[in-house]
Motif scaffolding. Structure first.
Motif, PDB file in Angstrom:
ATOM      1  N   GLU A   6       0.556  -1.175   0.308  1.00 13.98           N
ATOM      2  CA  GLU A   6       0.386   0.259  -0.060  1.00 13.98           C
ATOM      3  C   GLU A   6       1.090   1.030  -0.296  1.00 13.98           C
ATOM      4  OE1 GLU A   6      -2.485  -0.163   3.374  1.00 13.98           O
ATOM      5  OE2 GLU A   6      -4.071  -1.685   2.292  1.00 13.98           O
ATOM      6  N   ASP A   7       1.668   0.923   0.646  1.00 17.67           N
ATOM      7  CA  ASP A   7       2.981   2.377   0.668  1.00 17.67           C
ATOM      8  C   ASP A   7       3.284   2.546  -0.711  1.00 17.67           C
ATOM      9  OD1 ASP A   7       2.858   2.855   3.309  1.00 17.67           O
ATOM     10  OD2 ASP A   7       4.381   1.542   4.434  1.00 17.67           O
ATOM     11  N   ALA A   8       4.043   1.661  -1.292  1.00 13.11           N
ATOM     12  CA  ALA A   8       4.278   1.891  -2.507  1.00 13.11           C
ATOM     13  C   ALA A   8       3.427   2.231  -3.888  1.00 13.11           C
ATOM     14  CB  ALA A   8       5.382   0.086  -3.380  1.00 13.11           C
ATOM     15  N   ILE A   9       2.673   2.052  -3.674  1.00  9.03           N
ATOM     16  CA  ILE A   9       1.295   1.988  -4.202  1.00  9.03           C
ATOM     17  C   ILE A   9       0.483   3.584  -4.369  1.00  9.03           C
ATOM     18  CG2 ILE A   9      -0.939   2.044  -5.352  1.00  9.03           C
ATOM     19  CD1 ILE A   9      -0.829  -0.536  -4.419  1.00  9.03           C
ATOM     20  N   GLY A  10       0.912   4.142  -3.014  1.00  8.81           N
ATOM     21  CA  GLY A  10       0.716   5.415  -2.364  1.00  8.81           C
ATOM     22  C   GLY A  10       1.406   6.422  -2.994  1.00  8.81           C
ATOM     23  N   ASN A  11       2.788   5.750  -2.638  1.00 11.99           N
ATOM     24  CA  ASN A  11       3.902   6.533  -3.413  1.00 11.99           C
ATOM     25  C   ASN A  11       3.674   6.595  -5.133  1.00 11.99           C
ATOM     26  OD1 ASN A  11       5.320   7.174  -0.402  1.00 11.99           O
ATOM     27  ND2 ASN A  11       6.596   5.513  -1.070  1.00 11.99           N
ATOM     28  N   LEU A  12       3.587   6.045  -5.572  1.00 12.89           N
ATOM     29  CA  LEU A  12       3.599   6.153  -6.807  1.00 12.89           C
ATOM     30  C   LEU A  12       2.283   6.807  -7.858  1.00 12.89           C
ATOM     31  CD1 LEU A  12       3.664   2.370  -8.110  1.00 12.89           C
ATOM     32  CD2 LEU A  12       5.617   3.883  -8.336  1.00 12.89           C
ATOM     33  N   GLU A  13       1.351   7.060  -6.784  1.00 14.39           N
ATOM     34  CA  GLU A  13      -0.242   7.542  -7.270  1.00 14.39           C
ATOM     35  C   GLU A  13      -0.044   9.240  -6.456  1.00 14.39           C
ATOM     36  OE1 GLU A  13      -3.628   5.512  -5.927  1.00 14.39           O
ATOM     37  OE2 GLU A  13      -3.415   3.753  -7.081  1.00 14.39           O
ATOM     38  N   SER A  14       1.138   9.567  -5.763  1.00 14.84           N
ATOM     39  CA  SER A  14       1.440  10.992  -4.799  1.00 14.84           C
ATOM     40  C   SER A  14       0.954  11.568  -6.302  1.00 14.84           C
ATOM     41  CB  SER A  14       2.484  10.955  -4.304  1.00 14.84           C
ATOM     42  OG  SER A  14       3.012  10.269  -4.814  1.00 14.84           O
ATOM     43  N   TRP A  15       1.469  13.034  -5.717  1.00 10.31           N
ATOM     44  CA  TRP A  15       0.693  14.062  -6.588  1.00 10.31           C
ATOM     45  C   TRP A  15       2.981  14.632  -6.820  1.00 10.31           C
ATOM     46  CZ3 TRP A  15       3.520  18.917  -4.687  1.00 10.31           C
ATOM     47  CH2 TRP A  15       4.427  19.610  -5.490  1.00 10.31           C
ATOM     48  N   GLY A  16       3.770  14.506  -5.896  1.00  9.66           N
ATOM     49  CA  GLY A  16       5.122  14.360  -6.437  1.00  9.66           C
ATOM     50  C   GLY A  16       6.195  13.685  -4.784  1.00  9.66           C
ATOM     51  N   ILE A  17       7.358  13.522  -5.049  1.00 12.30           N
ATOM     52  CA  ILE A  17       8.271  12.538  -3.954  1.00 12.30           C
ATOM     53  C   ILE A  17       8.881  13.104  -4.010  1.00 12.30           C
ATOM     54  CG2 ILE A  17       9.787  10.552  -3.862  1.00 12.30           C
ATOM     55  CD1 ILE A  17       7.945   9.135  -5.517  1.00 12.30           C
ATOM     56  N   VAL A  18       9.334  13.622  -2.016  1.00 16.20           N
ATOM     57  CA  VAL A  18      10.119  14.724  -1.216  1.00 16.20           C
ATOM     58  C   VAL A  18      11.382  13.282  -1.344  1.00 16.20           C
ATOM     59  CG1 VAL A  18      11.460  16.389  -0.031  1.00 16.20           C
ATOM     60  CG2 VAL A  18       9.029  16.599  -1.833  1.00 16.20           C
ATOM     61  N   VAL A  19      12.923  13.115  -1.073  1.00 24.05           N
ATOM     62  CA  VAL A  19      13.505  12.323  -0.456  1.00 24.05           C
ATOM     63  C   VAL A  19      14.148  12.926  -0.015  1.00 24.05           C
ATOM     64  CG1 VAL A  19      13.462  10.165  -2.327  1.00 24.05           C
ATOM     65  CG2 VAL A  19      15.137  11.783  -2.962  1.00 24.05           C
ATOM     66  N   ASN A  20      15.062  11.709   0.862  1.00 25.05           N
ATOM     67  CA  ASN A  20      16.568  12.687   1.679  1.00 25.05           C
ATOM     68  C   ASN A  20      17.310  12.116   1.223  1.00 25.05           C
ATOM     69  OD1 ASN A  20      18.080  13.787   4.161  1.00 25.05           O
ATOM     70  ND2 ASN A  20      17.396  12.506   5.083  1.00 25.05           N
ATOM     71  N   SER A  21      17.827  12.601   0.458  1.00 29.43           N
ATOM     72  CA  SER A  21      19.004  12.256  -1.606  1.00 29.43           C
ATOM     73  C   SER A  21      18.977  13.707  -1.344  1.00 29.43           C
ATOM     74  CB  SER A  21      18.795  10.933  -1.577  1.00 29.43           C
ATOM     75  OG  SER A  21      20.086  11.119  -2.189  1.00 29.43           O
ATOM     76  N   PHE A  22      20.546  13.158  -2.777  1.00 27.47           N
ATOM     77  CA  PHE A  22      21.056  14.821  -2.936  1.00 27.47           C
ATOM     78  C   PHE A  22      21.521  13.998  -4.333  1.00 27.47           C
ATOM     79  CE2 PHE A  22      24.744  13.469  -0.232  1.00 27.47           C
ATOM     80  CZ  PHE A  22      25.732  13.571  -1.205  1.00 27.47           C
TER      81      PHE A  22
END
Length: 283
Positions: A6-22
């Motif tokens: 469910e988490d993975a599907i939610g990530n894919l369907e989200s408006w955007g993704i913010v990650v702690n990386s560079f």
């Protein structure tokens, strides 16, 4: 597994993704995300770390109970030469079993290196069997007196890693620890324990060239003699992994000081503001 799905599907369907990386760390993977998602609303805004200070605030005063105060840790480190200390910590969840702890302690003893060992005594759902929580050998601290510091409980990890005396980090490769070690420019000695930590270890060793494999969970436990050799090797000033670690550390600092992460954060806020205004106009 259903929760992860469910988490993975939610990530894919989200408006955007913010990650702690560079960008300098994971550019290829960030580009892959954008390609798979079909849009550019993927922002890398890391590494997200406590600000460096004068030691009176920030990461020094965070965390829980500890057998050694942060000031004692810093005093101990101040007495060590630059790049002479290996910091050993397996995060806030993983707890070593007795065989892992015995080999680790024996390796630290035989290596002759200076070290800080953060030894957890209990687990919040860690990766050890019930009743098999490794204890530091009874005479260990006496045998390494003068060159080893054992912390039971919480350790001020960011502060330790940032200290000039620390040259290598033996880690379980959790993402927070990975970013903290990379930002500090430490050689990463990898011993993943579970979850995505095995992938992070592969990134550190095979892709970035900043790490040396030590072990893998309870399946590949390093023998004391080999561990001692790797620990001593990791502090060499001319080690290729050390050169590369310094480069990655510089890239991390550049990212959050006017570089890619600062720009991504500004772009994210701009997009958020545009979305907010468009919704207001729609209503």
């Amino acid at each position: 597994m259903e929760r992860y799905r469910e988490d993975a599907i939610g990530n894919l369907e989200s408006w955007g993704i913010v990650v702690n990386s560079f960008d300098g760390l994971e550019r290829a993977y960030l580009d892959h995300l954008r390609k798979e998602l079909g849009h550019d609303w993927v922002w890398a805004v890391g590494p997200i770390l406590p600000a460096e200070g004068d030691g009176s605030a920030g990461p020094v005063n965070r965390g829980g109970p500890s057998s050694v105060s942060a000031s004692e840790v810093l005093t101990w480190l101040d007495a060590c030469p630059g790049g002479s200390v290996v910091y050993v910590c397996f995060g806030s969840r993983a707890v070593l079993n007795q065989r892992q702890m015995d080999e680790l302690a024996a390796g630290l003893e035989r290596s002759g290196v200076r070290f800080i060992l953060c030894a957890r005594q209990s687990s919040r759902g860690g990766h050890v069997a019930a009743g098999d929580i490794g204890e530091v050998p009874e005479d260990f601290e006496a045998q390494v007196a003068g060159r080893g510091l054992v912390i039971r409980g919480w350790a001020p990890q960011v502060t330790i890693l940032r200290h000039r005396a620390v040259g290598a980090f033996l880690t379980h490769c959790g993402w927070n620890s990975t970013l903290e070690g990379l930002s500090a420019g430490a050689v990463m000695l990898t011993w993943p324990m579970g979850a995505e930590q095995f992938v992070n270890a592969k990134l550190l060793v095979d892709k970035l060239g900043v790490g040396i494999r030590v072990g893998e969970g309870s399946e590949k436990i390093p023998e004391a003699e080999e561990l001692a050799r790797v620990l001593a090797e990791s502090l060499r000033g001319d080690l290729p992994q050390r050169v590369r670690a310094k480069e990655i550390s510089g890239a991390a600092q550049d990212a959050i000081n006017g570089g890619s992460s600062d720009k991504d954060l500004c772009d994210f806020m701009t997009c958020m503001d545009e979305q907010r205004r468009s919704k207001i106009q729609t209503f």
